[in-house]
Write an enzyme that holds these catalytic residues in place. Structure first.
Site, short mmCIF file in Angstrom:
data_model
loop_
_atom_site.label_atom_id
_atom_site.label_comp_id
_atom_site.label_asym_id
_atom_site.label_seq_id
_atom_site.Cartn_x
_atom_site.Cartn_y
_atom_site.Cartn_z
CG HIS A 155 45.54 32.94 26.03
ND1 HIS A 155 46.99 33.21 25.41
CD2 HIS A 155 45.35 31.87 25.26
CE1 HIS A 155 46.80 32.84 24.14
NE2 HIS A 155 45.64 31.87 24.17
CG ASP A 362 48.46 39.46 33.58
OD1 ASP A 362 47.89 38.92 32.77
OD2 ASP A 362 48.94 40.51 33.37
C1 GDG Z 1 46.04 37.69 28.08
C2 GDG Z 1 46.33 37.36 29.21
C3 GDG Z 1 48.71 36.47 28.69
C4 GDG Z 1 49.56 46.71 25.07
N1 GDG Z 1 49.22 48.28 24.90
C5 GDG Z 1 49.21 47.98 23.62
C6 GDG Z 1 49.70 46.88 22.99
N2 GDG Z 1 49.63 46.01 24.01
C7 GDG Z 1 50.25 44.58 23.81
C8 GDG Z 1 51.58 44.37 24.45
C9 GDG Z 1 51.25 42.78 24.78
C10 GDG Z 1 49.72 42.66 24.83
O1 GDG Z 1 49.20 43.85 24.25
C11 GDG Z 1 49.13 42.48 26.03
O2 GDG Z 1 49.44 41.18 26.52
P1 GDG Z 1 49.38 40.72 28.36
O3 GDG Z 1 49.94 39.29 28.09
O4 GDG Z 1 50.36 41.59 28.71
O5 GDG Z 1 47.98 40.91 28.59
P2 GDG Z 1 46.74 40.37 28.06
O6 GDG Z 1 45.92 41.32 26.87
O7 GDG Z 1 45.72 40.67 29.44
O8 GDG Z 1 46.74 39.03 27.53
C12 GDG Z 1 48.03 37.45 29.58
C13 GDG Z 1 48.24 36.79 27.44
O9 GDG Z 1 46.80 36.68 27.15
C14 GDG Z 1 48.90 35.83 26.40
O10 GDG Z 1 48.66 34.73 26.67
O11 GDG Z 1 49.95 37.01 29.01
O12 GDG Z 1 48.11 37.01 30.84
O13 GDG Z 1 45.60 38.16 30.47
O14 GDG Z 1 51.77 42.46 23.54
O15 GDG Z 1 52.40 44.82 23.84
N3 GDG Z 1 49.95 46.61 21.75
C15 GDG Z 1 49.82 47.90 20.94
N4 GDG Z 1 49.26 49.06 21.46
C16 GDG Z 1 49.25 49.36 22.71
O16 GDG Z 1 48.79 50.39 22.97
N5 GDG Z 1 49.84 47.61 19.65
#
Ligand code: GDG
Length: 454
Positions: A155, A362
């Site tokens: 990821h 990212d």
């Molecule tokens: C890894 C990789 C890759 C955020 N704040 C809250 C919340 N979130 C959710 C978001 C989103 C998820 O968490 C975060 O996903 P990201 O992709 O932005 O980042 P990582 O956590 O670092 O994820 C990344 C991912 O894996 C998938 O392959 O894209 O690059 O680092 O869905 O909406 N959800 C809730 N409350 C929050 O306050 N419920």
């Protein structure tokens, strides 16, 4: 259809009827719900000894969780996974720490996961492991005599070989990764970086269609950009019950909203973003009093040192910027160091005129995709996106910025806030189109199909 055995560091807390979580959890859950299967991972519990819990069944899914001892947690999770691998995979080698004991602990926990899987796997199951916690998992399973097809989806980014080689155990890691049958990456840049390492440093040969021949075996590599459930996000964003908080915000907030949502992590570029926002207020004073920048940043990994530091730093920065620019009736920056339920978050995305997503690196960044999916297509907001997020490959109709360029980010904010409706619609439509094609379903289906194909 073969069963799917999913393996990830954490097993999502699944309750039937709950809205799906983001990212990895949603993707894995969908795949398992559709065809039934097994999910193996850490329970989140730390116990005296590392032990396996009895299986729990939720609908068609059997959950097998493992508790970790303090030593395993410290060496595997806090140590090698999050103090060595995570910073290095995100090009932050200045923050990386290395200890051979941690690497031994990492291997030991990968062995534990492999043992748990070897006890439940059937001969035609597909085994799909996730992320940087499990780079040595296939090698451990092979040692346990398992001959099933085993895939890994990474990821995070995979960095340029010279960066990866700063990890003293890099050669052992690459050898272990080559025990998988399929390695999936978010972007071609990541896949090529891995392939370059194998060819130039490990004496491998690159064949057709991403095949690599090395260490006396062949494995496939591929690019599988993860997506979101586009329609589900928009439905959540529009739901009147979900919208209560967003509506309250809209009635009390006179200003236009710039929104950022990130786990509190140094790779997400929050410090650089705060500085760019300050620059924006300095250089574009006409926006003062007319905009609010809301940063939602739920704490994560708060027992790993750099995460505690960035939290302190950001609190101080937010206070300083507000102290400098706030007026009696206006606060420029709202910094919320907490999380919100997902169904509350999606309407907030929809409310924001600008989605500001500027990680330093990212793998993908799902917040960028969710922001686009949540918008009203007739009057959409503008996405300002880091060129170093994997999402920038698909979302090239966003305003792409370099997160290290303060002036460039300030100018992009000004441009986003002044963008005419027609241009906003065109950019949004282009991005929504790509996201519909590269959906979460497609990510799962393509990976599984590739894993099934010898
Ligand atoms: C890894 C990789 C890759 C955020 N704040 C809250 C919340 N979130 C959710 C978001 C989103 C998820 O968490 C975060 O996903 P990201 O992709 O932005 O980042 P990582 O956590 O670092 O994820 C990344 C991912 O894996 C998938 O392959 O894209 O690059 O680092 O869905 O909406 N959800 C809730 N409350 C929050 O306050 N419920």
């Amino acid at each position: 259809m073969p069963r799917l055995v999913a393996v990830s560091n954490r097993v999502a807390p699944i309750q039937e009827g709950e809205p799906t979580a983001g990212g990895l959890a949603a993707g894995v859950l969908d795949a398992l719900k559709q065809q039934g299967g097994i999910w193996v991972g850490w329970s989140g519990e730390i116990t005296a000894e590392s032990t396996a819990n009895p299986a729990r069944t939720v609908g068609p899914i059997a959950l097998y969780t493992i508790n970790l001892s303090r030593k395993d947690y410290d060496e595997f999770y806090r140590g090698f996974a999050n103090a060595t691998l995570w910073p290095t995979l995100h090009y932050q080698i200045g923050l990386a720490q290395f200890d051979w004991n941690d690497f031994a602990g990492y291997r030991r926990v990968n062995d534990l996961f492999a043992l748990a899987v070897s006890q439940v796997v059937r001969s035609d199951d597909l085994i799909w492991a996730h992320d940087y916690h499990l780079l040595c998992f296939a090698e451990a399973l092979r040692a346990a005599g398992v001959t099933n097809r085993i895939g890994l989806f990474l990821h995070t980014p995979f960095p340029a070989p010279a960066v990866f080689m700063t990890i003293p155990s890099h050669a052992a890691l690459i050898r272990a990764m080559c025990a998988f049958d399929l390695l999936g990456f978010q972007t071609e840049t990541d896949r090529t970086a891995f392939s370059d390492y194998v060819v130039r440093q490990a004496g491998g040969k690159a064949g057709h269609n991403g095949t690599l021949h090395v260490f006396g075996r062949s494995l496939r590599t591929g690019v599988f950009p993860i997506g979101v459930h586009v329609d589900e996000v928009r439905v959540q964003a529009e739901d009147p019950v979900n919208r209560r908080l967003a509506t309250r915000l809209r009635t009390t907030l006179r200003e236009r909203l710039i929104l950022s949502v990130d786990r509190l992590d140094y790779s997400k570029g929050l410090r650089q973003r705060f500085t760019a926002f300050e620059r924006f207020l300095e250089e574009y004073p006409e926006h003062r009093g007319k905009i609010t920048f809301m940063q939602i940043a739920p704490p994560s990994r708060s027992d790993v040192q750099p995460y505690r530091e960035i939290r302190r730093e950001l609190e101080a920065e937010a206070g300083r910027i507000n102290g400098r620019f706030a007026d009696v009736d206006w606060v420029p920056l709202r910094y919320l160091n907490r999380g919100f339920p997902r169904n509350v978050l999606m309407p907030l995305y929809a409310e924001a005129e600008v989605g500001l997503v500027t990680p330093l690196r990212d793998g993908m960044n799902l917040v960028a995709k969710e922001y686009i999916a949540a918008q009203d297509p007739d009057d959409p907001g503008v996405l300002v996106l880091s060129q170093f997020a994997g999402a920038a490959v698909e979302l090239d109709a966003a305003l792409l910025v370099n997160p290290y360029d303060q002036a460039g980010m300030a100018a992009a904010l000004d441009r986003a806030l002044s963008m005419p409706l027609e241009e906003r619609r065109e950019r949004h439509a282009a991005m929504l189109h790509v996201m519909r094609v590269h959906s979460l379903e497609r990510w799962r289906d393509r990976f599984e199909a590739a894993l099934r194909t010898p």
